[in-house]
Design a protein around this motif. Structure first.
Motif, short mmCIF file in Angstrom:
data_model
loop_
_atom_site.label_atom_id
_atom_site.label_comp_id
_atom_site.label_asym_id
_atom_site.label_seq_id
_atom_site.Cartn_x
_atom_site.Cartn_y
_atom_site.Cartn_z
N ASN A 33 0.84 -1.20 0.00
CA ASN A 33 0.00 0.00 0.00
C ASN A 33 0.88 1.25 0.00
N ALA A 34 0.25 2.41 -0.20
CA ALA A 34 0.99 3.67 -0.32
C ALA A 34 1.70 4.04 0.98
N GLU A 35 1.08 3.77 2.11
CA GLU A 35 1.70 4.10 3.40
C GLU A 35 3.01 3.34 3.59
N LEU A 36 3.02 2.05 3.28
CA LEU A 36 4.24 1.26 3.43
C LEU A 36 5.28 1.63 2.38
N ALA A 38 5.77 4.70 1.24
CA ALA A 38 6.39 5.91 1.77
C ALA A 38 7.30 5.57 2.94
N HIS A 39 6.87 4.67 3.79
CA HIS A 39 7.68 4.25 4.94
C HIS A 39 9.00 3.63 4.45
#
Length: 68
Positions: A33-36, A38-39
């Motif tokens: 997903n986008a959050e991971l 970016a992380h």
């Protein structure tokens, strides 16, 4: 898709940096997903401006292109 741990991502980036002797190479990591995504880019060493790009895939995951 298995989530990559922060320690594994840090090791992956450090090994890539050690083997390149100053030459940067584009690499790709697929994140769920986008959050991971970016992380992943913010894990040490964090990517700088122009050193990364995130692209959505048709299956809902994200390809993370980064220089290392």
């Amino acid at each position: 898709m298995t989530r990559i741990s922060e320690a594994d991502a840090e090791l992956k980036k450090s090994l890539a940096l050690e083997g390149d002797a100053g030459v940067k190479i584009w690499r790709v990591s697929t994140q769920p997903n986008a959050e991971l995504a970016a992380h992943f880019l913010n894990i040490n060493p964090p990517q700088g401006a122009g050193e990364a790009s995130i692209a959505p895939r048709s299956d809902g995951q994200f390809d993370v292109f980064y220089l290392s």
